[in-house]
Design a protein around this motif. Structure first.
Motif, PDB file in Angstrom:
ATOM      1  N   GLU A 119       0.843  -1.200   0.000  1.00  0.00           N
ATOM      2  CA  GLU A 119       0.000   0.000   0.000  1.00  0.00           C
ATOM      3  C   GLU A 119       0.875   1.245   0.000  1.00  0.00           C
ATOM      4  OE1 GLU A 119      -2.682  -0.287   3.316  1.00  0.00           O
ATOM      5  OE2 GLU A 119      -4.170  -1.431   2.154  1.00  0.00           O
ATOM      6  N   VAL A 120       0.523   2.193  -0.852  1.00  0.00           N
ATOM      7  CA  VAL A 120       1.275   3.438  -0.991  1.00  0.00           C
ATOM      8  C   VAL A 120       0.315   4.610  -0.862  1.00  0.00           C
ATOM      9  CG1 VAL A 120       2.644   4.866  -2.564  1.00  0.00           C
ATOM     10  CG2 VAL A 120       3.062   2.406  -2.443  1.00  0.00           C
ATOM     11  N   GLU A 121       0.678   5.587  -0.030  1.00  0.00           N
ATOM     12  CA  GLU A 121      -0.151   6.782   0.120  1.00  0.00           C
ATOM     13  C   GLU A 121       0.115   7.725  -1.058  1.00  0.00           C
ATOM     14  OE1 GLU A 121      -2.479   7.160   2.403  1.00  0.00           O
ATOM     15  OE2 GLU A 121      -1.931   5.169   3.173  1.00  0.00           O
ATOM     16  N   ILE A 122      -0.955   8.074  -1.772  1.00  0.00           N
ATOM     17  CA  ILE A 122      -0.861   8.943  -2.943  1.00  0.00           C
ATOM     18  C   ILE A 122      -1.328  10.340  -2.566  1.00  0.00           C
ATOM     19  CG2 ILE A 122      -1.608   9.333  -5.327  1.00  0.00           C
ATOM     20  CD1 ILE A 122       0.125   6.850  -4.920  1.00  0.00           C
ATOM     21  N   THR A 123      -0.477  11.332  -2.785  1.00  0.00           N
ATOM     22  CA  THR A 123      -0.825  12.720  -2.495  1.00  0.00           C
ATOM     23  C   THR A 123      -1.770  13.243  -3.569  1.00  0.00           C
ATOM     24  OG1 THR A 123       1.344  13.047  -1.495  1.00  0.00           O
ATOM     25  CG2 THR A 123       0.104  15.028  -2.071  1.00  0.00           C
ATOM     26  N   GLY A 124      -2.828  13.892  -3.159  1.00  0.00           N
ATOM     27  CA  GLY A 124      -3.779  14.453  -4.108  1.00  0.00           C
ATOM     28  C   GLY A 124      -3.184  15.598  -4.915  1.00  0.00           C
ATOM     29  N   GLN A 125      -3.517  15.633  -6.211  1.00  0.00           N
ATOM     30  CA  GLN A 125      -3.087  16.697  -7.095  1.00  0.00           C
ATOM     31  C   GLN A 125      -4.274  17.126  -7.937  1.00  0.00           C
ATOM     32  OE1 GLN A 125       0.541  15.737  -9.308  1.00  0.00           O
ATOM     33  NE2 GLN A 125       0.996  14.147  -7.825  1.00  0.00           N
ATOM     34  N   LYS A 126      -4.008  18.003  -8.904  1.00  0.00           N
ATOM     35  CA  LYS A 126      -5.071  18.524  -9.758  1.00  0.00           C
ATOM     36  C   LYS A 126      -5.816  17.405 -10.464  1.00  0.00           C
ATOM     37  CE  LYS A 126      -5.873  21.799 -13.530  1.00  0.00           C
ATOM     38  NZ  LYS A 126      -5.236  22.758 -14.487  1.00  0.00           N
ATOM     39  N   ASN A 127      -5.080  16.442 -11.003  1.00  0.00           N
ATOM     40  CA  ASN A 127      -5.708  15.364 -11.766  1.00  0.00           C
ATOM     41  C   ASN A 127      -5.580  14.006 -11.079  1.00  0.00           C
ATOM     42  OD1 ASN A 127      -6.391  17.109 -13.983  1.00  0.00           O
ATOM     43  ND2 ASN A 127      -4.245  17.044 -14.613  1.00  0.00           N
TER      44      ASN A 127
END
Length: 342
Positions: A119-127
């Motif tokens: 599991e990898v935490e993905i940082t939110g971005q524009k898309n």
């Protein structure tokens, strides 16, 4: 080249800075026969040059892993940079010829089974939505072949390749999932080592955050207007140093007992103690929760000066809030020096 401690996730500093500009009216790559030019004459040589400078600067007993994005996928880099203490971890830019029955690197990966998932935490971005992504991991050994046009000492180089692909179960609707192919000189003999390299590669995002602090929402370096390019380069060099300080403050909130390592002198600490007493509230929730004179304690004060409320419900302060707080801190500190006794 930004040096990161992978255990503490802290920034140590810059080991190499290449500031360059393109000349007006330069012929395009086709006109210059770019593929036939020696690597030393290409802009991409900066990847190799910065790696060599980094190796020369850091102590010989320090193990180094140089991380690069797809632009850093250069055969000459694999030929010249790695040694007993230096490894590469580079995101693959293109399919490569390899020694063996599959002939192409990506075809070899297609025929490699999934070793496991992480599991990898993905940082939110524009898309891209913020999420916990389930990443399927493959890894294998390969021997890549040098392009025929290159005059290099090693015509074949043994590397390991890791494929990290997001499982369809965690990909949001109308979004492309995470997909990384990483080339490394580290020996990847088990899933744990592959995951370690994936986590190291995630730290490359720190350089993107550095650029964000320098640019539009931070120091707005691209809006600078100076008389000549040399002065602009000097301004950029100074801005890099201040942006690094902003990032060190922000990241200290993840390592709350980290010492401030002389980023602030004794007079500045004295001033910050006064500011802290002034901005702390009456309740426990409004008080600085960190040990005095740690970097996190300083960051809490700087962020409050920058407009952050200090409440956990608001979340941690961002880079821009800390940058604004640092600007106001310097203004207030100048006034403090003017009216303080010698």
């Amino acid at each position: 080249m930004l040096i990161v401690n992978p255990i503490l996730n802290s920034l140590i500093g810059f080991s190499s800075v290449q500031i360059y500009n393109r000349t007006w009216g330069q012929p395009d790559k086709k006109e210059r026969k770019y593929n036939q030019i020696d690597i030393e004459e290409k802009e991409s040589y900066r990847w190799i040059k910065s790696s060599i400078e980094t190796k020369e600067l850091l102590p010989e007993n320090v193990k180094v892993t140089i991380i690069g994005d797809r632009e850093n996928d250069i055969y000459e880099d694999f030929d010249r940079v790695p040694d007993e203490r230096t490894n590469l971890l580079i995101r693959s830019r293109c399919d490569r010829n390899i020694v063996g029955e599959h002939k192409k690197l990506y075809n070899l990966l297609d025929n490699t089974i999934v070793a496991g998932s992480v599991e990898v935490e993905i940082t939110g971005q524009k898309n891209r939505k913020k999420r916990t992504a389930l990443i399927d991991v493959k890894f294998t050994k390969a021997k890549i072949c040098a392009p025929t046009r290159l005059n290099v000492s090693q015509k074949n180089i043994e590397i390991y390749v890791i494929e990290a692909t997001e499982n369809p179960s965690t990909i949001p609707t109308n979004e492309v999932g995470i997909s990384w192919k990483l080339l490394t000189t580290h020996k990847i003999e088990n899933l744990e080592k592959a995951i370690e390299c994936i986590n190291w590669y995630k730290k490359r995002w720190l350089i993107e955050e550095l650029f964000r602090v320098i640019k539009t929402k931070g120091f707005e370096i691209e809006s600078s207007q100076l008389g000549d390019g040399f002065k602009l380069k000097k301004l950029l060099a100074m801005t890099l140093e201040v942006a690094l300080q902003v990032m060190r403050l922000k990241l200290s909130l993840n390592e709350v007992n980290q010492k401030q390592d002389n980023l602030f002198n004794s007079n500045e600490i004295k001033f910050l103690e006064k500011v802290n007493r002034k901005i702390e509230g009456q309740t426990q929730k409004q008080k600085n929760p960190y040990n005095e004179q740690t970097l996190a304690w300083i960051t809490w004060i700087i962020a409050r000066i920058g407009g952050w409320t200090g409440y956990k419900s608001q979340g941690p302060p961002g880079y821009i809030t800390i940058k604004n707080g640092l600007d106001r801190y310097h203004q207030q500190y100048e006034g403090f020096l003017m009216f303080s006794d010698d």
